[in-house]
Design a protein around this motif. Structure first.
Motif, short mmCIF file in Angstrom:
data_model
loop_
_atom_site.label_atom_id
_atom_site.label_comp_id
_atom_site.label_asym_id
_atom_site.label_seq_id
_atom_site.Cartn_x
_atom_site.Cartn_y
_atom_site.Cartn_z
N ASN A 22 0.83 -1.21 0.00
CA ASN A 22 0.00 0.00 0.00
C ASN A 22 0.86 1.26 0.00
OD1 ASN A 22 -2.46 -1.30 -0.11
ND2 ASN A 22 -2.75 -1.28 2.10
N ALA A 23 2.02 1.19 0.62
CA ALA A 23 2.89 2.36 0.70
C ALA A 23 3.37 2.80 -0.68
CB ALA A 23 4.08 2.07 1.61
N THR A 24 3.40 1.90 -1.66
CA THR A 24 3.86 2.28 -3.00
C THR A 24 2.92 3.29 -3.63
OG1 THR A 24 2.72 0.41 -4.02
CG2 THR A 24 5.02 0.07 -3.42
N LEU A 30 -1.34 9.31 -3.62
CA LEU A 30 -2.57 8.78 -3.05
C LEU A 30 -2.29 8.13 -1.71
CD1 LEU A 30 -4.18 6.94 -6.12
CD2 LEU A 30 -4.64 9.26 -5.30
N THR A 31 -3.28 8.21 -0.83
CA THR A 31 -3.20 7.43 0.40
C THR A 31 -3.47 5.97 0.03
OG1 THR A 31 -5.55 7.56 0.92
CG2 THR A 31 -4.13 9.37 1.73
N PRO A 32 -3.10 5.03 0.89
CA PRO A 32 -3.41 3.63 0.60
C PRO A 32 -4.90 3.39 0.39
CG PRO A 32 -1.75 3.74 2.30
CD PRO A 32 -2.21 5.15 2.06
N THR A 33 -5.75 4.06 1.16
CA THR A 33 -7.20 3.87 1.00
C THR A 33 -7.66 4.43 -0.34
OG1 THR A 33 -7.53 3.96 3.39
CG2 THR A 33 -9.46 4.36 2.02
N GLN A 34 -7.16 5.60 -0.72
CA GLN A 34 -7.54 6.16 -2.02
C GLN A 34 -7.10 5.25 -3.15
OE1 GLN A 34 -5.54 9.92 -1.69
NE2 GLN A 34 -7.26 10.92 -0.66
N ALA A 35 -5.90 4.70 -3.06
CA ALA A 35 -5.41 3.80 -4.11
C ALA A 35 -6.25 2.54 -4.18
CB ALA A 35 -3.94 3.44 -3.86
N VAL A 37 -9.47 2.20 -3.25
CA VAL A 37 -10.78 2.53 -3.80
C VAL A 37 -10.68 2.75 -5.31
CG1 VAL A 37 -12.62 4.28 -3.81
CG2 VAL A 37 -11.74 3.39 -1.64
N LEU A 38 -9.65 3.47 -5.74
CA LEU A 38 -9.46 3.68 -7.18
C LEU A 38 -9.27 2.35 -7.90
CD1 LEU A 38 -9.08 5.48 -9.66
CD2 LEU A 38 -6.63 5.64 -9.03
N THR A 93 -11.87 7.60 -14.53
CA THR A 93 -11.61 8.38 -15.74
C THR A 93 -10.38 7.78 -16.42
OG1 THR A 93 -10.14 9.89 -14.57
CG2 THR A 93 -12.50 10.49 -14.65
N ASP A 94 -10.05 8.28 -17.60
CA ASP A 94 -8.83 7.81 -18.27
C ASP A 94 -7.60 8.09 -17.40
OD1 ASP A 94 -10.25 6.91 -20.47
OD2 ASP A 94 -9.88 8.72 -21.66
N ALA A 95 -7.58 9.27 -16.77
CA ALA A 95 -6.45 9.60 -15.87
C ALA A 95 -6.41 8.63 -14.69
CB ALA A 95 -6.57 11.04 -15.38
N GLY A 96 -7.58 8.27 -14.16
CA GLY A 96 -7.64 7.32 -13.04
C GLY A 96 -7.14 5.94 -13.45
N ARG A 97 -7.53 5.50 -14.63
CA ARG A 97 -7.06 4.19 -15.11
C ARG A 97 -5.55 4.20 -15.31
NH1 ARG A 97 -12.25 4.26 -17.10
NH2 ARG A 97 -11.81 5.43 -19.00
N ARG A 98 -5.03 5.30 -15.87
CA ARG A 98 -3.57 5.38 -16.07
C ARG A 98 -2.83 5.37 -14.73
NH1 ARG A 98 -5.22 9.07 -20.00
NH2 ARG A 98 -4.73 10.84 -18.64
N LEU A 99 -3.33 6.12 -13.77
CA LEU A 99 -2.69 6.15 -12.45
C LEU A 99 -2.76 4.77 -11.78
CD1 LEU A 99 -1.27 7.70 -10.20
CD2 LEU A 99 -3.51 8.32 -9.33
N HIS A 100 -3.90 4.13 -11.88
CA HIS A 100 -4.04 2.78 -11.31
C HIS A 100 -3.03 1.83 -11.95
CE1 HIS A 100 -5.70 -0.86 -9.70
NE2 HIS A 100 -5.95 -1.29 -10.92
N GLU A 101 -2.85 1.91 -13.23
CA GLU A 101 -1.86 1.05 -13.91
C GLU A 101 -0.45 1.34 -13.41
OE1 GLU A 101 -2.30 -1.64 -15.82
OE2 GLU A 101 -4.42 -1.34 -15.38
N ARG A 102 -0.12 2.62 -13.17
CA ARG A 102 1.21 2.96 -12.63
C ARG A 102 1.39 2.39 -11.24
NH1 ARG A 102 0.18 8.08 -14.77
NH2 ARG A 102 -0.05 9.02 -12.71
N VAL A 103 0.36 2.49 -10.39
CA VAL A 103 0.44 1.93 -9.04
C VAL A 103 0.65 0.42 -9.10
CG1 VAL A 103 -0.88 1.51 -6.91
CG2 VAL A 103 -0.82 3.81 -7.92
N LYS A 104 -0.12 -0.26 -9.97
CA LYS A 104 0.05 -1.71 -10.12
C LYS A 104 1.46 -2.05 -10.57
CE LYS A 104 -2.89 -3.66 -12.81
NZ LYS A 104 -3.97 -4.20 -13.64
#
Length: 144
Positions: A22-24, A30-35, A37-38, A93-104
């Motif tokens: 979660n720290a990544t 993003l906080t771990p909870t925000q990440a 939920v996203l 959103t597209d930005a949210g999907r891109r950010l989620h992919e970076r976190v993964k």
């Protein structure tokens, strides 16, 4: 069956792993909870807020704050629920999907780097345990 001390150690290890992974997300602002939920919205969305709260295990006040922040950041959008116009659904959103992919990707890279540092036998034991750990996760979900 396994003794309480061993079960406590297993729970502790799982918690430590979750905290470290979660720290990544904090590297992406993003906080771990925000990440989390996203990620759920990206993977399962669009979702109603009640379903999202149940899936994520958050109370409505906390979920409202998280959803509000993710909306402000342009990572998710709220839309009227076509089945119930009094309710809203959220989706990435597209930005949210891109950010989620970076976190993964960050999480995957972190795990890979750490596994590479372990003795080969330890890394293999962890990899070989994946099906059993997945069964455990499914069982925990089913017993909630």
């Amino acid at each position: 069956m396994t003794d309480t001390e061993t079960l406590s150690k297993l729970r502790g290890v799982i918690s430590k792993l979750a905290r470290e992974l979660n720290a990544t997300a904090t590297d992406e602002g993003l906080t771990p909870t925000q990440a989390s939920v996203l990620g759920l919205i990206t993977f399962r969305g669009p979702l109603g807020l009640t379903e999202l709260a149940q899936l994520e295990g958050l109370n409505p006040t906390m979920l409202s704050r998280v959803v509000g922040r993710l909306t402000e950041l342009g990572l998710i959008q709220r839309d009227p629920n076509p089945d119930d116009l009094r309710a809203v659904r959220v989706e990435a959103t597209d930005a949210g999907r891109r950010l989620h992919e970076r976190v993964k990707l960050l999480r995957t890279e972190a795990l890979g780097a750490c596994l590479d540092q372990l003795p080969e036998a330890s890394a293999r034991t962890i990899i070989d345990a994946l099906p059993a750990l997945d069964d455990l996760a499914q069982s925990l979900r089913a017993n909630r």
